[in-house]
Design a protein around this motif. Structure first.
Motif, mmCIF file in Angstrom:
data_model
loop_
_atom_site.group_PDB
_atom_site.id
_atom_site.type_symbol
_atom_site.label_atom_id
_atom_site.label_comp_id
_atom_site.label_asym_id
_atom_site.label_seq_id
_atom_site.Cartn_x
_atom_site.Cartn_y
_atom_site.Cartn_z
ATOM 1 N N GLY A 12 -11.506 5.292 4.004
ATOM 2 C CA GLY A 12 -12.622 5.117 3.066
ATOM 3 C C GLY A 12 -13.767 4.337 3.695
ATOM 4 O O GLY A 12 -14.942 4.711 3.552
ATOM 5 N N ILE A 42 -2.268 -1.874 15.263
ATOM 6 C CA ILE A 42 -2.432 -0.426 15.186
ATOM 7 C C ILE A 42 -2.896 0.079 16.559
ATOM 8 O O ILE A 42 -3.659 -0.606 17.244
ATOM 9 C CB ILE A 42 -3.431 -0.052 14.060
ATOM 10 N N GLN A 125 -9.619 -0.523 -10.098
ATOM 11 C CA GLN A 125 -8.579 0.510 -10.001
ATOM 12 C C GLN A 125 -9.005 1.728 -10.807
ATOM 13 O O GLN A 125 -9.164 1.658 -12.034
ATOM 14 C CB GLN A 125 -7.239 -0.011 -10.526
ATOM 15 N N VAL A 126 -9.187 2.838 -10.130
ATOM 16 C CA VAL A 126 -9.565 4.074 -10.810
ATOM 17 C C VAL A 126 -8.321 4.618 -11.527
ATOM 18 O O VAL A 126 -7.258 4.761 -10.900
ATOM 19 C CB VAL A 126 -10.108 5.110 -9.795
ATOM 20 N N ALA A 177 10.558 1.236 8.837
ATOM 21 C CA ALA A 177 9.853 0.626 9.973
ATOM 22 C C ALA A 177 9.811 -0.879 9.739
ATOM 23 O O ALA A 177 9.341 -1.327 8.702
ATOM 24 C CB ALA A 177 8.437 1.181 10.071
ATOM 25 N N TRP A 233 3.487 -2.785 2.609
ATOM 26 C CA TRP A 233 3.278 -3.653 3.771
ATOM 27 C C TRP A 233 3.713 -5.084 3.448
ATOM 28 O O TRP A 233 3.871 -5.906 4.329
ATOM 29 C CB TRP A 233 1.806 -3.680 4.161
ATOM 30 N N ALA A 297 1.414 7.640 16.185
ATOM 31 C CA ALA A 297 0.316 6.668 16.057
ATOM 32 C C ALA A 297 -1.013 7.380 15.799
ATOM 33 O O ALA A 297 -2.015 7.091 16.450
ATOM 34 C CB ALA A 297 0.249 5.784 17.305
ATOM 35 N N ALA A 300 -3.937 6.809 10.973
ATOM 36 C CA ALA A 300 -5.271 6.250 10.727
ATOM 37 C C ALA A 300 -6.312 7.018 11.536
ATOM 38 O O ALA A 300 -7.430 7.268 11.060
ATOM 39 C CB ALA A 300 -5.293 4.778 11.087
HETATM 40 C C1 LIG Z 1 4.689 1.395 10.407
HETATM 41 C C2 LIG Z 1 3.399 2.160 10.544
HETATM 42 C C3 LIG Z 1 2.710 2.142 11.754
HETATM 43 C C4 LIG Z 1 1.536 2.877 11.898
HETATM 44 N N1 LIG Z 1 0.882 2.853 13.104
HETATM 45 C C5 LIG Z 1 -0.257 3.589 13.273
HETATM 46 C C6 LIG Z 1 -0.957 3.575 14.542
HETATM 47 O O1 LIG Z 1 -0.550 2.895 15.488
HETATM 48 N N2 LIG Z 1 -2.087 4.341 14.654
HETATM 49 C C7 LIG Z 1 -2.576 5.093 13.608
HETATM 50 O O2 LIG Z 1 -3.606 5.767 13.775
HETATM 51 N N3 LIG Z 1 -1.933 5.110 12.399
HETATM 52 C C8 LIG Z 1 -0.805 4.377 12.210
HETATM 53 N N4 LIG Z 1 -0.169 4.366 10.990
HETATM 54 C C9 LIG Z 1 -0.737 5.157 9.878
HETATM 55 C C10 LIG Z 1 -1.865 4.384 9.183
HETATM 56 O O3 LIG Z 1 -1.419 3.089 8.840
HETATM 57 C C11 LIG Z 1 -2.325 5.115 7.928
HETATM 58 O O4 LIG Z 1 -2.456 6.492 8.199
HETATM 59 C C12 LIG Z 1 -3.680 4.578 7.467
HETATM 60 O O5 LIG Z 1 -3.636 3.183 7.282
HETATM 61 C C13 LIG Z 1 -4.084 5.256 6.159
HETATM 62 O O6 LIG Z 1 -5.381 4.822 5.808
HETATM 63 P P1 LIG Z 1 -6.048 5.329 4.447
HETATM 64 O O7 LIG Z 1 -7.384 4.634 4.393
HETATM 65 O O8 LIG Z 1 -6.004 6.796 4.340
HETATM 66 O O9 LIG Z 1 -5.091 4.780 3.300
HETATM 67 P P2 LIG Z 1 -4.702 3.294 2.901
HETATM 68 O O10 LIG Z 1 -4.755 2.379 4.055
HETATM 69 O O11 LIG Z 1 -3.427 3.385 2.142
HETATM 70 O O12 LIG Z 1 -5.870 2.840 1.920
HETATM 71 C C14 LIG Z 1 -5.950 3.294 0.603
HETATM 72 C C15 LIG Z 1 -6.764 2.286 -0.201
HETATM 73 O O13 LIG Z 1 -6.977 2.827 -1.495
HETATM 74 C C16 LIG Z 1 -6.761 1.807 -2.449
HETATM 75 N N5 LIG Z 1 -6.397 2.487 -3.706
HETATM 76 C C17 LIG Z 1 -5.271 3.189 -3.973
HETATM 77 N N6 LIG Z 1 -5.292 3.689 -5.216
HETATM 78 C C18 LIG Z 1 -6.473 3.288 -5.772
HETATM 79 C C19 LIG Z 1 -7.085 3.490 -7.051
HETATM 80 N N7 LIG Z 1 -6.487 4.205 -8.014
HETATM 81 N N8 LIG Z 1 -8.294 2.922 -7.293
HETATM 82 C C20 LIG Z 1 -8.928 2.195 -6.302
HETATM 83 N N9 LIG Z 1 -8.392 1.962 -5.082
HETATM 84 C C21 LIG Z 1 -7.188 2.510 -4.810
HETATM 85 C C22 LIG Z 1 -5.638 0.971 -1.857
HETATM 86 O O14 LIG Z 1 -5.580 -0.320 -2.422
HETATM 87 C C23 LIG Z 1 -6.028 0.963 -0.382
HETATM 88 O O15 LIG Z 1 -6.909 -0.094 -0.080
HETATM 89 C C24 LIG Z 1 1.009 3.627 10.819
HETATM 90 C C25 LIG Z 1 1.696 3.635 9.593
HETATM 91 C C26 LIG Z 1 2.870 2.908 9.448
HETATM 92 C C27 LIG Z 1 3.597 2.937 8.123
#
Ligand SMILES: Cc1cc2nc3c(=O)[nH]c(=O)nc-3n(C[C@H](O)[C@H](O)[C@H](O)COP(=O)(O)OP(=O)(O)OC[C@H]3O[C@@H](n4cnc5c(N)ncnc54)[C@H](O)[C@@H]3O)c2cc1C
Length: 388
Positions: A12, A42, A125-126, A177, A233, A297, A300
């Motif tokens: 986002g 990460i 929160q939506v 993990a 987390w 990895a 993100a």
């Molecule tokens: C153990 C582990 C290790 C990892 N290592 C890596 C790595 O080394 N490299 C890599 O690229 N990826 C890695 N990943 C994957 C990575 O962490 C995720 O893919 C990434 O953080 C997802 O980002 P995102 O912004 O899509 O979602 P999120 O980080 O989940 O963010 C979603 C956001 O939306 C908010 N939200 C949710 N619902 C609502 C709502 N209804 N209203 C308002 N806000 C809301 C949440 O609070 C949150 O802040 C790893 C994952 C894990 C589990």
């Protein structure tokens, strides 16, 4: 166009920063009362790092991240090196950005600092998103509401907005993990040559690397989850329990795991690919669209790619061309995610073979086929260079 982004995770915030760079205003709504990324490292591969450089983050990343010089895979019980390839300058030369390892909080803050301070609203929160004739209505848990012309679901693996497209649930992988952060002075031998180290063994593996300019070692150790299903987390595991899960592994591995004062434990889930990435004026990015297991990895990194591609499509759109822009985004992202997902699935098997024929074949094939250049398809991909 008024764009509302639901979720201030890495996807986002990258989208908001990319739109802002291109002169398009977007507002981010985040449910958390304060913005604090989790304490974890990460890996940031060059396919994502290059996009962040374009947003102006090269100097910032150089300050807060580490550029590991190599990626090294080892055997679990005798610590023998199975394979290694250089990263460092070779990676930057080949792919236009280094391979970084970074504290998530540092990356999150760097993205936030690119945004106007009034473009993120917390405690929001939506709970409902409704299409209306002229706009889309967002309703929040506390009774507030807002409107937008386009809503982007960047709300993670438990996405509310995804439910507009499909009513699936996160699928449990069987693995947990364990994640730990260790002051680097406790593992100073790992700093002699900063690298991403992986140990492969039957049913589980460990990854570790330095972050925060080399002040901290971050590790992720996967193990069969037993009855554990919590996906957060914040959930704690125990160092003792983790060390038990790695009984019989080489003392160097156990030394890393035992050096942590505490560990967090996360039950790993993914979901099937989405059939469609959009529904009317709602479109998905990041884990909300395609949560994959972290065995590559790239989770993100793919969210960052989504953000860059969507920002490009919206920037190129004509005033009446929103539908076409969103279709173009989906057309470009769907095959890319399918390829990454297939690779992650093969890693899931590959990282965890029991000792035996498959494991020996894997180790041999790694030697023969792997290397920085063999990752061209992954690291060389430019998410802003769109087909069609
Ligand atoms: C153990 C582990 C290790 C990892 N290592 C890596 C790595 O080394 N490299 C890599 O690229 N990826 C890695 N990943 C994957 C990575 O962490 C995720 O893919 C990434 O953080 C997802 O980002 P995102 O912004 O899509 O979602 P999120 O980080 O989940 O963010 C979603 C956001 O939306 C908010 N939200 C949710 N619902 C609502 C709502 N209804 N209203 C308002 N806000 C809301 C949440 O609070 C949150 O802040 C790893 C994952 C894990 C589990």
């Amino acid at each position: 166009m008024r764009i509302a982004i639901v979720g201030a995770g890495l996807a986002g915030l990258t989208l908001s920063a990319a739109l802002h760079r291109n002169g398009i205003a977007a507002h981010v709504y985040e449910q958390a009362p304060e913005l604090a990324e989790v304490g974890a490292g990460i890996q940031l591969a060059p396919n994502a790092g290059r996009l962040l450089h374009r947003l102006g983050l090269a100097d910032r990343l150089d300050k807060v991240a580490v550029r590991p010089v190599a990626l090294e895979m080892r055997r679990y019980h005798d610590n023998a090196v199975l394979f290694r390839h250089g990263l460092g300058a070779d990676c930057a030369d080949l792919y236009g950005a280094p391979y970084y390892t970074v504290h998530r909080a540092h990356l999150h803050q760097a993205l936030l600092d690119l945004l106007p301070s009034d473009s993120v609203t917390l405690d929001s929160q939506v709970v409902a998103v409704t299409d209306r004739e002229e706009d889309v209505l967002l309703e929040f848990a506390d009774g507030r509401s807002a409107t937008a012309d386009l809503v982007v679901g960047a709300d993670g693996i438990h996405s509310l907005l995804r439910a507009r497209i499909v009513t699936d649930q996160p699928r449990f992988s069987g693995h947990a993990a364990y994640r730990g952060l260790v002051p680097a002075e406790r593992l100073s031998h790992l700093l002699d040559e900063p690298k991403v180290l992986l140990w492969f063994g039957p049913g589980q593996h460990v990854v570790c690397y330095p972050i925060s300019g080399g002040r901290t070692i971050s590790f992720v150790a996967t193990a069969p989850a037993g009855g554990w299903r919590v996906e957060s987390w914040q959930a704690s595991g125990s160092v003792e329990e983790l060390a038990e899960a790695y009984e019989g592994w080489h003392p160097e591995v156990l030394g890393v795991l035992r050096a942590a004062d505490s560990v967090q434990k996360w039950a790993l889930h993914d979901r099937d690919p989405l059939r469609r990435w959009r529904d009317g004026r709602v479109v998905m990015v990041g884990d909300a669209a395609h949560p994959v297991l972290p065995f590559g990895a790239q989770g993100a990194a793919q969210g960052i790619e989504d953000a860059a591609a969507l920002a490009r499509c919206l920037t190129d759109a004509t005033p009446t061309g929103l539908d076409e822009a969103l279709d173009r985004y989906e057309r470009n992202r769907r095959p890319r995610i399918a390829a990454v997902r297939a690779w992650v699935q093969s890693n899931t098997r590959n990282h965890h073979y029991d000792d035996g024929e498959q494991q020996r074949q894997r180790d041999g094939a790694m030697d023969a086929n792997w290397g920085l250049t063999s990752q061209e398809w992954l690291y060389g991909y430019d998410a802003e260079r769109l087909d069609g």
